[in-house]
Design a protein around this motif. Structure first.
Motif, PDB file in Angstrom:
ATOM      1  N   HIS A 267       0.823  -1.214   0.000  1.00 44.63           N
ATOM      2  CA  HIS A 267       0.000   0.000   0.000  1.00 44.63           C
ATOM      3  C   HIS A 267       0.856   1.264   0.000  1.00 44.63           C
ATOM      4  O   HIS A 267       0.597   2.206  -0.771  1.00 44.63           O
ATOM      5  CB  HIS A 267      -0.907  -0.001   1.233  1.00 44.63           C
ATOM      6  CG  HIS A 267      -1.739   1.240   1.365  1.00 44.63           C
ATOM      7  ND1 HIS A 267      -2.887   1.455   0.638  1.00 44.63           N
ATOM      8  CD2 HIS A 267      -1.576   2.351   2.142  1.00 44.63           C
ATOM      9  CE1 HIS A 267      -3.405   2.624   0.955  1.00 44.63           C
ATOM     10  NE2 HIS A 267      -2.633   3.191   1.867  1.00 44.63           N
ATOM     11  N   SER A 273       1.571   7.283  -6.062  1.00 37.73           N
ATOM     12  CA  SER A 273       0.512   7.510  -5.075  1.00 37.73           C
ATOM     13  C   SER A 273       0.780   8.718  -4.194  1.00 37.73           C
ATOM     14  O   SER A 273      -0.132   9.265  -3.587  1.00 37.73           O
ATOM     15  CB  SER A 273       0.361   6.270  -4.186  1.00 37.73           C
ATOM     16  OG  SER A 273       1.538   6.057  -3.414  1.00 37.73           O
ATOM     17  N   ARG A 275       2.297   8.451  -1.459  1.00 38.49           N
ATOM     18  CA  ARG A 275       2.325   7.952  -0.082  1.00 38.49           C
ATOM     19  C   ARG A 275       3.750   7.929   0.438  1.00 38.49           C
ATOM     20  O   ARG A 275       4.719   8.081  -0.311  1.00 38.49           O
ATOM     21  CB  ARG A 275       1.683   6.566  -0.017  1.00 38.49           C
ATOM     22  CG  ARG A 275       0.199   6.579  -0.366  1.00 38.49           C
ATOM     23  CD  ARG A 275      -0.372   5.185  -0.490  1.00 38.49           C
ATOM     24  NE  ARG A 275      -1.757   5.256  -0.977  1.00 38.49           N
ATOM     25  CZ  ARG A 275      -2.330   4.322  -1.732  1.00 38.49           C
ATOM     26  NH1 ARG A 275      -1.652   3.241  -2.080  1.00 38.49           N
ATOM     27  NH2 ARG A 275      -3.579   4.465  -2.139  1.00 38.49           N
ATOM     28  N   SER A 297      -1.261   2.274   8.833  1.00 41.17           N
ATOM     29  CA  SER A 297      -2.000   1.023   8.667  1.00 41.17           C
ATOM     30  C   SER A 297      -2.747   0.656   9.943  1.00 41.17           C
ATOM     31  O   SER A 297      -3.929   0.282   9.903  1.00 41.17           O
ATOM     32  CB  SER A 297      -1.035  -0.097   8.284  1.00 41.17           C
ATOM     33  OG  SER A 297      -1.703  -1.337   8.221  1.00 41.17           O
TER      34      SER A 297
END
Length: 342
Positions: A267, A273, A275, A297
């Protein structure tokens, strides 16, 4: 920082598709921190250094340039040094900063051309206006206009009426049509939201566009194969990085279940992204970046944080209400305890 990296990535992607290379100056203009007229003043020697024209401090500029470099390396682009006619970017002339600002990024098989100097012929700019206007020569109107020393002109009066509009979208077609056309112009439109002119396409001779389209058809398979190869290469690089990120999570938090570490890494490290895994710190596997990814998370999976947000809670307040639980799990995983409740 993550938002800045996302903005830089979007600007760089659009610029690369449009002109086949991207420079720090392109990114600073795209962010709205540097005005194109000031760049032109600097190129003409009317500004001592370009950094004096940037509207943000050196730290923010450096962060944007670091994000550009990380994005470019992530895309497999190659660095090339650009000659700006001995113009100085910074007032103190720091060699490292000058080198970074002179670096342009392009695909290895398509080294970017040198940008034109002020003495060289520049692009003809045609504007797609928002409001009504009248030609200063024929007093007619139209969809496009050209600003000249004689006033605002329509395409016919500006001797561009025989050109055909080719919208942006296919970089290879645009590049080839422009090269084959004896006369061409770039079409721009003012973005009210972004407060800057943005490219819409080009005007080129019809024969040049047809020739370019034929060339693109002839080597479409080769270009598709190259894109496929690049995608496979990037996928392999991404998989290797995700494995390294997951290992870094397990090293720092030995109590984190392996499957959970893999999920967090997947992820956090999604390409483009913005991130934490795609940040410069994340790519360097910085412990703080690893901790932030794991904490994010835990916040979403192991607390009622998402429920609080859906119930209308303020983001900062929701975070404060779950921080104790997040810290407890982080401490447990750091100590090697797989299940905090056991």
């Amino acid at each position: 920082m993550a938002r800045l990296e996302t903005r830089v990535a979007r600007i760089a992607e659009a610029t690369l598709a449009d002109q086949h290379f991207v420079t720090p100056v392109d990114v600073l203009i795209g962010l709205g921190w540097l005005a194109q007229p000031n760049v032109e003043r600097w190129l003409r020697g009317r500004a001592t250094s370009l950094d004096r024209c940037v509207s943000v401090d050196a730290a923010k500029s450096a962060a944007a340039l670091a994000a550009l470099q990380a994005w470019a390396e992530d895309q497999g682009l190659q660095p090339y040094q650009t000659d700006y006619a001995d113009r100085q970017f910074t007032l103190d002339g720091d060699p490292d900063t000058e080198r970074i600002l002179r670096t342009r990024w392009a695909a290895g098989e398509h080294p970017a051309p040198e940008p034109p100097t002020p003495q060289q012929q520049r692009e003809i700019v045609v504007i797609s206006p928002h409001g009504a206007w009248t030609c200063a020569s024929c007093e007619e109107s139209g969809d496009l206009l050209v600003k000249t020393n004689s006033g605002t002109l329509c395409l016919d009066c500006a001797d561009l009426g025989h050109l055909v509009f080719l919208p942006s979208g296919d970089a290879a077609l645009t590049r080839r049509a422009k090269k084959a056309s004896r006369l061409s112009a770039v079409v721009v439109r003012w973005s009210v939201r972004r407060k800057r002119y943005e490219r819409q396409g080009i005007l080129a001779e019809n024969d040049a566009i047809e020739l370019a389209a034929q060339q693109c058809l002839e080597d479409a398979d080769a270009r598709a194969a190259r894109r496929s190869h690049d995608q496979l290469r990037r996928a392999a690089v991404d998989e290797e990085f995700r494995d390294e990120f997951a290992k870094a999570i397990r090293d720092q938090f030995p109590g984190c279940p392996p499957s959970r570490a893999d999920a967090i890494a997947h992820h956090a490290a999604v390409r483009g992204s913005g991130r934490i895994g795609r940040s410069a710190a994340g790519r360097a596997l910085d412990p703080d970046a690893i901790r932030l990814a794991v904490a994010a998370s835990i916040r979403h999976v192991d607390t009622d944080y998402d429920d609080l947000l859906m119930a209308g809670a303020d983001r900062d307040d929701a975070r404060r209400r779950v921080n104790h639980r997040v810290d407890d799990i982080l401490d447990a995983w750091r100590a090697g305890a797989i299940n905090l409740d056991s």
